[in-house]
Design a protein around this motif. Structure first.
Motif, short mmCIF file in Angstrom:
data_model
loop_
_atom_site.label_atom_id
_atom_site.label_comp_id
_atom_site.label_asym_id
_atom_site.label_seq_id
_atom_site.Cartn_x
_atom_site.Cartn_y
_atom_site.Cartn_z
N UNK A 233 0.85 -1.19 0.00
CA UNK A 233 0.00 0.00 0.00
C UNK A 233 0.88 1.24 0.00
N UNK A 234 0.63 2.12 -0.95
CA UNK A 234 1.42 3.34 -1.08
C UNK A 234 0.55 4.51 -0.65
N UNK A 235 0.93 5.18 0.43
CA UNK A 235 0.14 6.28 1.00
C UNK A 235 0.63 7.62 0.46
N UNK A 236 -0.21 8.29 -0.29
CA UNK A 236 0.10 9.60 -0.84
C UNK A 236 -0.36 10.65 0.16
N UNK A 237 0.61 11.23 0.89
CA UNK A 237 0.29 12.12 2.00
C UNK A 237 0.51 13.59 1.64
#
Length: 324
Positions: A233-237
């Motif tokens: 899972x890649x979290x774009x913050x």
């Protein structure tokens, strides 16, 4: 009362200190004496008119604060004068007293210093929402945190450790990485000196990381995405680097991974119960010493421009606090 005001759009040096009338709370509102207000990188943008919110002039910067209730308006049931509270108001907190709606406030236990509570809402709130509500982070998983020495990055390291994850801190210098280590990081990667993708693969024995927490954007985003594992899972913050990267979607398909947007500011409006649960959990962790928010510096009201300049130049390591 004193307030820091943005009377015209511009850099930190254009802000002024002014005497303004103390407001009175209306129905459903609470007047809070501000013991501490926390600044964030977006405050450097909002005073220049370069942020998604563009408040009417004049306004005060500062989205998050903690303090003591002075007065309550008609219909307020949760708070009374003397209560210790923390809150998030998007802008307007860098002043001696601030009006907030009852729904924007959370009670602060006596065991939590107000200066620590002031800086929890945005960075730690965003992080817990990202891990718990978006990524479903599980105990024992591996998280790679980009930009691991800033206020958001340190929060990401601490919260991941509190949730039982293994943390790989990624930053651009040995000094920054040492700070991340102090806050619990298990492994360190200097992405200015090492190949980020290869090093993350090495540290996971080729499997790849389970979750990437990315508040930076820019040139390391694709490398980190390539280092995710199956169903990662890649979290774009956020995009602190200033560059919004474009991702090759074939990587997302081949890895069966998810790219997840993290928009905490809207989530707290759409999901208020989850927000209150998050704040209660964070305050419990602070009270128990599980997380210890790192304060880069505490400034008097008059030095708000200096504090914002430090943020604008990306020199801050941890939270920047204004003490009215």
């Amino acid at each position: 009362m004193k307030a820091v005001l943005c009377e015209r759009l511009g850099g930190p040096e254009t802000l002024v200190i002014a005497e303004i009338a103390r407001p009175e709370p209306g129905p459903g509102e609470v007047l809070v004496s501000v013991a501490a207000a926390a600044l964030n990188f977006f405050d450097t943008l909002i005073i220049e008119g370069r942020y998604q919110f563009r408040p009417e002039l004049p306004f005060s910067p500062g989205a998050e604060f903690a303090g003591t209730v002075i007065a309550v308006g008609e219909g307020v049931e949760l708070f009374e004068p003397g209560d210790r509270v923390m809150g998030y108001v998007r802008w307007g907190a860098v002043r001696e007293a601030v009006i907030a709606s009852e729904d924007d406030l959370v009670p602060v236990p006596d065991a939590v210093p107000l200066e620590a509570a002031a800086g929890l809402s945005v960075t730690y709130g965003t992080t817990l929402h990202a891990y718990r509500d978006r990524a479903g982070l599980a105990e024992g998983e591996t998280v790679a945190v980009l930009g691991a020495s800033g206020g958001v990055g340190l929060a990401a390291v601490e919260v991941a450790k509190a949730m039982g994850a293994r943390v790989i801190a990624c930053a651009s210098s040995a000094e920054k990485l040492a700070l991340a280590r102090e806050h619990g990081a298990d492994e360190l990667v200097n992405y200015d000196e090492e190949d980020l993708k290869l090093r993350l693969k090495e540290l996971t024995h080729g499997a790849g990381v389970d979750v990437v927490y990315d508040p930076v954007g820019g040139r390391y985003t694709e490398q980190a995405l390539r280092a995710t594992g199956w169903r990662g899972r890649y979290l774009v913050v956020g995009f602190a680097a200033g560059d919004i990267p474009k991702l090759p979607l074939n990587l997302v398909m081949l890895k069966g991974c998810d790219v997840l947007g993290v928009f905490w500011g809207d989530a707290i409006v759409r999901e208020p119960d989850e927000h209150r649960d998050s704040m209660a959990q964070l305050l419990d962790w602070v009270a128990s010493g599980t997380i210890v928010p790192h304060v880069d510096g505490i400034y008097p009201l008059e030095e708000t421009p200096l504090a914002l300049r430090r943020l604008a130049e990306r020199k801050a390591r941890g939270k920047v606090i204004i003490r009215p």
